[in-house]
Design a protein around this motif. Sequence first.
Motif, PDB file in Angstrom:
ATOM      1  N   SER A 178       2.180   2.332   3.261  1.00 61.46           N
ATOM      2  CA  SER A 178       2.783   3.088   2.165  1.00 61.46           C
ATOM      3  C   SER A 178       4.147   3.647   2.567  1.00 61.46           C
ATOM      4  CB  SER A 178       1.867   4.249   1.769  1.00 61.46           C
ATOM      5  OG  SER A 178       2.520   5.121   0.882  1.00 61.46           O
ATOM      6  N   PRO A 179       5.139   3.565   1.683  1.00 67.02           N
ATOM      7  CA  PRO A 179       6.429   4.186   1.980  1.00 67.02           C
ATOM      8  C   PRO A 179       6.436   5.687   1.708  1.00 67.02           C
ATOM      9  CG  PRO A 179       6.523   3.131  -0.159  1.00 67.02           C
ATOM     10  CD  PRO A 179       5.144   2.857   0.400  1.00 67.02           C
ATOM     11  N   ILE A 180       5.284   6.208   1.229  1.00 63.47           N
ATOM     12  CA  ILE A 180       5.206   7.638   0.909  1.00 63.47           C
ATOM     13  C   ILE A 180       4.935   8.417   2.195  1.00 63.47           C
ATOM     14  CG2 ILE A 180       4.026   9.395  -0.459  1.00 63.47           C
ATOM     15  CD1 ILE A 180       3.193   7.145  -2.379  1.00 63.47           C
ATOM     16  N   PRO A 181       5.820   9.315   2.582  1.00 65.61           N
ATOM     17  CA  PRO A 181       5.639  10.057   3.832  1.00 65.61           C
ATOM     18  C   PRO A 181       4.630  11.194   3.691  1.00 65.61           C
ATOM     19  CG  PRO A 181       7.651  10.764   2.731  1.00 65.61           C
ATOM     20  CD  PRO A 181       7.069   9.660   1.885  1.00 65.61           C
ATOM     21  N   TYR A 291      -6.682  -8.250  10.027  1.00 68.17           N
ATOM     22  CA  TYR A 291      -5.666  -7.228   9.775  1.00 68.17           C
ATOM     23  C   TYR A 291      -4.318  -7.623  10.377  1.00 68.17           C
ATOM     24  CZ  TYR A 291      -8.674  -3.433   8.015  1.00 68.17           C
ATOM     25  OH  TYR A 291      -9.501  -2.646   7.240  1.00 68.17           O
ATOM     26  N   THR A 292      -3.261  -7.095   9.796  1.00 67.51           N
ATOM     27  CA  THR A 292      -1.972  -7.014  10.479  1.00 67.51           C
ATOM     28  C   THR A 292      -1.535  -5.556  10.448  1.00 67.51           C
ATOM     29  OG1 THR A 292      -0.845  -7.611   8.395  1.00 67.51           O
ATOM     30  CG2 THR A 292      -1.131  -9.354  10.046  1.00 67.51           C
ATOM     31  N   PHE A 293      -0.811  -5.147  11.491  1.00 67.21           N
ATOM     32  CA  PHE A 293      -0.287  -3.784  11.579  1.00 67.21           C
ATOM     33  C   PHE A 293       1.122  -3.763  10.998  1.00 67.21           C
ATOM     34  CE2 PHE A 293       2.223  -0.487  13.625  1.00 67.21           C
ATOM     35  CZ  PHE A 293       1.412   0.632  13.515  1.00 67.21           C
ATOM     36  N   HIS A 294       1.310  -2.972   9.943  1.00 67.23           N
ATOM     37  CA  HIS A 294       2.601  -2.905   9.265  1.00 67.23           C
ATOM     38  C   HIS A 294       3.434  -1.775   9.860  1.00 67.23           C
ATOM     39  CE1 HIS A 294       5.106  -2.182   5.403  1.00 67.23           C
ATOM     40  NE2 HIS A 294       5.643  -3.121   6.158  1.00 67.23           N
ATOM     41  N   ASP A 295       4.533  -2.159  10.508  1.00 62.26           N
ATOM     42  CA  ASP A 295       5.462  -1.195  11.112  1.00 62.26           C
ATOM     43  C   ASP A 295       6.555  -0.861  10.083  1.00 62.26           C
ATOM     44  OD1 ASP A 295       6.839   0.391  12.895  1.00 62.26           O
ATOM     45  OD2 ASP A 295       7.679  -1.277  14.034  1.00 62.26           O
ATOM     46  N   GLY A 296       6.133  -0.232   8.989  1.00 63.75           N
ATOM     47  CA  GLY A 296       7.013  -0.057   7.832  1.00 63.75           C
ATOM     48  C   GLY A 296       8.244   0.779   8.066  1.00 63.75           C
ATOM     49  N   PHE A 297       8.227   1.635   9.098  1.00 62.95           N
ATOM     50  CA  PHE A 297       9.389   2.488   9.365  1.00 62.95           C
ATOM     51  C   PHE A 297      10.140   2.040  10.618  1.00 62.95           C
ATOM     52  CE2 PHE A 297       6.514   4.939   6.746  1.00 62.95           C
ATOM     53  CZ  PHE A 297       7.362   5.546   5.823  1.00 62.95           C
ATOM     54  N   THR A 323      13.577   9.778   3.807  1.00 57.32           N
ATOM     55  CA  THR A 323      13.752  10.103   2.390  1.00 57.32           C
ATOM     56  C   THR A 323      14.410   8.947   1.645  1.00 57.32           C
ATOM     57  OG1 THR A 323      13.973  12.443   2.969  1.00 57.32           O
ATOM     58  CG2 THR A 323      14.704  11.800   0.785  1.00 57.32           C
ATOM     59  N   THR A 324      15.419   8.347   2.272  1.00 58.36           N
ATOM     60  CA  THR A 324      16.130   7.224   1.635  1.00 58.36           C
ATOM     61  C   THR A 324      15.198   6.030   1.475  1.00 58.36           C
ATOM     62  OG1 THR A 324      18.259   7.946   2.507  1.00 58.36           O
ATOM     63  CG2 THR A 324      18.089   5.636   1.852  1.00 58.36           C
ATOM     64  N   LYS A 328      14.309   4.323  -2.104  1.00 59.40           N
ATOM     65  CA  LYS A 328      14.506   2.898  -2.403  1.00 59.40           C
ATOM     66  C   LYS A 328      13.207   2.249  -2.875  1.00 59.40           C
ATOM     67  CE  LYS A 328      18.484   1.988   0.596  1.00 59.40           C
ATOM     68  NZ  LYS A 328      18.957   1.302   1.827  1.00 59.40           N
ATOM     69  N   ALA A 329      12.080   2.665  -2.280  1.00 56.10           N
ATOM     70  CA  ALA A 329      10.786   2.137  -2.715  1.00 56.10           C
ATOM     71  C   ALA A 329      10.506   2.538  -4.161  1.00 56.10           C
ATOM     72  CB  ALA A 329       9.678   2.658  -1.803  1.00 56.10           C
ATOM     73  N   CYS A 330      10.835   3.784  -4.503  1.00 54.00           N
ATOM     74  CA  CYS A 330      10.630   4.263  -5.878  1.00 54.00           C
ATOM     75  C   CYS A 330      11.466   3.460  -6.871  1.00 54.00           C
ATOM     76  CB  CYS A 330      10.988   5.744  -5.985  1.00 54.00           C
ATOM     77  SG  CYS A 330       9.881   6.844  -5.068  1.00 54.00           S
ATOM     78  N   ILE A 331      12.717   3.161  -6.496  1.00 52.20           N
ATOM     79  CA  ILE A 331      13.586   2.349  -7.362  1.00 52.20           C
ATOM     80  C   ILE A 331      12.992   0.955  -7.530  1.00 52.20           C
ATOM     81  CG2 ILE A 331      15.836   1.208  -7.517  1.00 52.20           C
ATOM     82  CD1 ILE A 331      16.032   4.132  -8.224  1.00 52.20           C
ATOM     83  N   GLY A 332      12.498   0.372  -6.431  1.00 48.85           N
ATOM     84  CA  GLY A 332      11.876  -0.957  -6.501  1.00 48.85           C
ATOM     85  C   GLY A 332      10.658  -0.967  -7.399  1.00 48.85           C
TER      86      GLY A 332
END
Length: 414
Positions: A178-181, A291-297, A323-324, A328-332
Amino acid sequence: MQKEKNIKVGVGFATGRKSFKKVLRTYIHTWYESGLMQKEGVSLNLFVAYDTNYNKTKITDFTNVNPELLKQIDISEFIGNSNIREEIDYLISENVIDINEALLIFGKGYAAKRNTVLYYAIKNKMDYLVFLDDDEYPMAVTSTRDTVIWGGQQVLSKHLKYIENADITHGHHCGYISPIPYMEFNDKMNEGDFQKFIEAISNDIVNWNTLKKVMKNGGVTYADTKILTSDEATEVEEINHSKFISGANLCINLTNPSRIFPFYNPPGARGEDTFLATCLSDRKVMKVPCYTFHDGFSTYNYLLEGVLPIRLKFIKADTEQITTRFYKACIGWIRYKPLFIYITQRPVYEEKIKEMRQQLREVLPKVCEYFGKPEFSKILNELDKYDKNVEKHYAEFKETQRVWAKIMEYYSKN
């Protein structure tokens, strides 16, 4: 005389990151360790569609892979803009499609890169194609003790076990999906406000209670030990005209090209896996136990060097970078939601959009103040723009499928 290999497996990356080469190296070692490289009858082939504009990279950032690694792969295709132009010219010269149709399939955007990989795999007569992401690693992390526990994952082997009798298989994801912190609510924005915001911009698959749990874990999704110890795949059920899939840790059966759909997303949006999911009503989709481990940040690149942390960091909304990324995820999300509603809930489309507008008008001022980022107010403008163009985007979505079907027919006959 060398035996002919009967099963041709393509491995596809649509990438724009330099770190892609590290990820590829890890996967190749994993395939070797699993015995796939030595297995008679299995041919492994690589298809990489790269984008040098995404992170201002050079072609060699993707193509300059250790030759010793590539020796273990049967075919390696690195596909840039010049290669795509050659394919477009070829298809036009064969009177398969015209230039406008070609741009629908191979134009700009993430869906176009995925279509390019898909096209090359079919052209090279692959039986199956596994999509992997350049920020996902073949490992799983669990949190059943005081410290986290890591385990390797045989991603390719799991998909090959089930794909023969399915149209699509997809696996599970852990890590920073999730891009939500992680957030601490206050008088500027309470939990109810944020829930209203997320439900307004995301798709119906996002469950707030699940999301809240991930946020409390610092943004981390941990692997389920029951899935890790299982060897059973489950069939994905259709919910609201959609069979949920993920864009990576995804395998597509190519043995019958007429059953394959292309990827699509509205201009400037994501959601190419979500839109593909709406096409799968009469396709068999299986969820496989890997599974795969997502290194989203991009904070855990050293996992690929063998460094396994005993605790995972909380991703807090306290830096401009975090935050940015969330913005960007919200815009997408907001850019693809109107079309998603139009496809899956057309009778109540106007009502749903009206409800979204109302929710956003209520909460966006609070979101802007909480994050100290006035740009969040632009989300409402994006909703208006993509709502206004939803019929145009739907026409493109259907036209992309029509054009793709012509290409598939051509390769079926030739």
